[in-house]
Enzyme design. Structure first.
Site, PDB file in Angstrom:
ATOM      1  N   ARG A  58       0.804  -1.222   0.000  1.00 36.56           N
ATOM      2  CA  ARG A  58       0.000   0.000   0.000  1.00 36.56           C
ATOM      3  C   ARG A  58       0.840   1.276   0.000  1.00 36.56           C
ATOM      4  NH1 ARG A  58      -2.816  -4.028   1.930  1.00 36.56           N
ATOM      5  NH2 ARG A  58      -0.778  -4.495   2.766  1.00 36.56           N
ATOM      6  N   THR A  59       1.764   1.383   0.950  1.00 33.90           N
ATOM      7  CA  THR A  59       2.485   2.650   1.140  1.00 33.90           C
ATOM      8  C   THR A  59       3.352   2.971  -0.070  1.00 33.90           C
ATOM      9  OG1 THR A  59       2.511   2.082   3.479  1.00 33.90           O
ATOM     10  CG2 THR A  59       3.888   3.927   2.800  1.00 33.90           C
ATOM     11  N   LYS A  86      25.919  -5.265  -0.954  1.00 33.22           N
ATOM     12  CA  LYS A  86      27.392  -5.313  -1.003  1.00 33.22           C
ATOM     13  C   LYS A  86      28.000  -4.591   0.190  1.00 33.22           C
ATOM     14  CE  LYS A  86      27.164  -5.060  -6.027  1.00 33.22           C
ATOM     15  NZ  LYS A  86      27.321  -4.141  -7.142  1.00 33.22           N
ATOM     16  N   ARG A 108      11.175   3.810   4.011  1.00 36.94           N
ATOM     17  CA  ARG A 108      10.697   2.807   4.970  1.00 36.94           C
ATOM     18  C   ARG A 108      11.896   1.959   5.363  1.00 36.94           C
ATOM     19  NH1 ARG A 108       5.524  -1.132   4.755  1.00 36.94           N
ATOM     20  NH2 ARG A 108       4.596   0.858   5.351  1.00 36.94           N
ATOM     21  N   HIS A 136       4.487   5.645  11.751  1.00 31.77           N
ATOM     22  CA  HIS A 136       4.089   5.545  10.343  1.00 31.77           C
ATOM     23  C   HIS A 136       3.156   6.737  10.124  1.00 31.77           C
ATOM     24  CE1 HIS A 136       2.983   4.102   6.507  1.00 31.77           C
ATOM     25  NE2 HIS A 136       2.613   2.861   6.795  1.00 31.77           N
TER      26      HIS A 136
HETATM   27  N1   CP Z   1      -0.476  -0.028   5.882  1.00 30.84           N
HETATM   28  C1   CP Z   1       0.751  -0.308   5.389  1.00 30.84           C
HETATM   29  O1   CP Z   1       1.768   0.295   5.763  1.00 30.84           O
HETATM   30  O2   CP Z   1       0.748  -1.263   4.418  1.00 30.84           O
HETATM   31  P1   CP Z   1       2.047  -1.737   3.608  1.00 30.84           P
HETATM   32  O3   CP Z   1       2.964  -2.432   4.566  1.00 30.84           O
HETATM   33  O4   CP Z   1       1.531  -2.655   2.506  1.00 30.84           O
HETATM   34  O5   CP Z   1       2.705  -0.514   3.033  1.00 30.84           O
END
Ligand code: CP
Length: 333
Positions: A58-59, A86, A108, A136
Site C-alpha cells: 500500500r504505502t 554489497k 521505509r 508511520h
Molecule cells: N499499511 C501499510 O503500511 O501497508 P504496507 O505495509 O503494505 O505498506
C-alpha cells in the site's frame, strides 16, 4: 507550520494545527482524484526517491501514485538488487541518491530512527514511510482523515485501537495524532502486546476488547506483527481470534454506525473476521484511496506550498488549472 518543515518524521513532532492543515489540503486533493484526469502540475520539476528497505504494498504504491498525480519525477529503490547487499551504508546510499538531484526522499526501514538519521544528513526533504516499531505518520494521517470524513469531526470521537500495540507504528502515529486533535482513545489487546505505562500518552487501557469497543465511534484493528515478535506472545492464532478478534457479534457493542478500520495487510480470521473486513461498517479500501490524497498533501506542503486557508490566492484545486507556474523547491537547510 508544516509548509516550513523540511521533513515529516512522525506525528509526535507536529502541532495540532499542522495536522489539520495536512487534512484540509488532502481534502482538496481527494477531489482531484475524482476528476477524469486526476493529475495536477504542482510538483513538476521535482524528483522524489522512494527508498524501501522493508516490504510494502500500500504505502509504496500510494506514494508512487501521489508523486505521479502531482507530476513529480519518481525513482524507486529496493534493497534487493541494490548495493546495500554489497555492504553500502544507509547514509552513503542516500547521499549517492541525493547526488543525482533528488528533492524528496520517502523511506521505509526496519530500524526505528532511520528517517531521522537521513533527515539530519541530507538537504532533501525526508518522509517517514514507517520506521520499525516507531511511527508511520502518513498511515496515521490517512486514518485520521478517513475518520474525519466519516464521522465529521475528531474532537470527542471515541476511538478503540485493538491488538498488537507494542509492535505497531500505526498505533503510535494514531495515538499521537488523535490525542492532539481531542479524540478519546482506548486500547485493548493481550497484556504482552500492550506497552508498559502507555497511559502516559493520554490513552485509556481497557481490560477487554468488549470494554474497549463499548460505545465506540471507530474501531481501528491492528495487524498481529508476527515478523516483529521475538518471542511467542500468544499461545495460538486460534486463541487470539477467540479472545481479541473483532467479530460482527462483538462489534454490536460499538455505536450502531461504527466505522471499522484496518491499516492492512489483514490477517483475515485472526484479528478481524471475514464478514467484518468486508461488511457495511468497513472503510478499509476507502482508507487506501484516501492515502493517496493524504500523501499528495504531505508532498505538496513539504515542497513549500501553503495549505488552504493560509493564503486566499492559491489552493491545490486552483493549481489544477493549466496556468500554474513553476513549482517551489523544498526549503534547503
Ligand atoms: N499499511 C501499510 O503500511 O501497508 P504496507 O505495509 O503494505 O505498506
Amino acid at each position: 507550520m508544516i509548509g516550513q518543515r523540511k521533513d515529516l518524521l512522525g506525528l509526535e513532532d507536529l502541532m495540532a494545527e499542522e495536522i489539520v492543515s495536512i487534512l484540509d489540503t488532502a481534502r482538496t486533493f481527494r477531489d482531484v482524484l475524482d476528476r477524469p484526469i486526476p493529475k495536477v502540475p504542482s510538483l513538476r520539476g521535482l524528483t522524489a526517491a522512494n527508498l524501501f528497505f522493508e516490504a510494502s504494498t500500500r504505502t509504496r504504491l500510494s506514494f508512487e501514485l501521489a508523486e505521479k498525480r502531482l507530476s513529480a519525477d519518481t525513482v524507486h529503490f529496493q534493497t534487493t538488487g541494490s548495493s546495500v547487499s554489497k555492504g553500502e551504508t544507509l547514509k552513503d546510499t542516500a547521499r549517492n541518491i541525493e547526488a543525482m538531484g533528488i528533492h524528496l526522499v520517502v523511506i521505509r526501514h526496519t530500524a526505528p530512527g532511520a528517517p531521522h538519521y537521513l533527515a539530519r544528513n541530507l538537504d532533501a526533504g525526508v518522509i517517514n514511510a514507517g520506521d520499525g516499531t516507531h511511527e508511520h505518520p502518513t498511515q496515521g494521517l490517512l486514518d485520521i482523515y478517513t475518520m474525519r470524513e466519516r464521522r465529521g469531526r475528531i474532537a470527542g470521537l471515541r476511538v478503540a485501537i485493538i491488538g498488537d500495540v507494542t509492535h505497531s507504528r500505526v498505533a503510535r502515529s494514531n495515538i499521537w495524532g488523535l490525542t492532539k486533535l481531542g479524540a478519546s482513545v482506548t486500547i485493548a489487546g493481550p497484556p504482552t502486546m500492550i506497552p508498559a505505562e502507555v497511559e502516559r500518552f493520554g490513552v485509556a487501557v481497557a481490560k477487554s476488547v468488549d470494554e474497549a469497543i463499548e460505545g465506540a465511534d471507530v474501531v481501528n484493528i491492528l495487524r498481529i506483527q508476527l515478523e516483529r515478535q521475538r518471542t511467542i506472545l500468544y499461545p495460538s492464532l486460534r486463541e487470539y481470534a477467540r479472545v481479541y478478534g473483532i467479530t460482527s457479534e462483538r462489534l454490536k457493542r460499538a455505536k450502531p454506525d461504527v466505522t471499522v478500520m484496518h491499516p492492512g495487510p489483514m490477517n483475515r480470521g485472526v484479528e478481524i473476521a471475514q464478514d467484518v473486513a468486508d461488511g457495511e461498517h468497513s472503510v478499509i479500501l476507502e482508507q487506501v484511496t484516501n492515502g493517496i490524497a493524504v500523501r499528495m498533501a504531505v508532498l505538496y506542503l513539504l515542497a513549500g506550498h501553503k495549505a488552504p486557508g493560509e493564503t486566499a490566492a492559491e489552493t491545490p484545486a486552483m493549481e489544477a488549472k493549466p496556468t500554474h507556474g513553476e513549482p517551489s523547491l523544498p526549503p534547503r537547510r
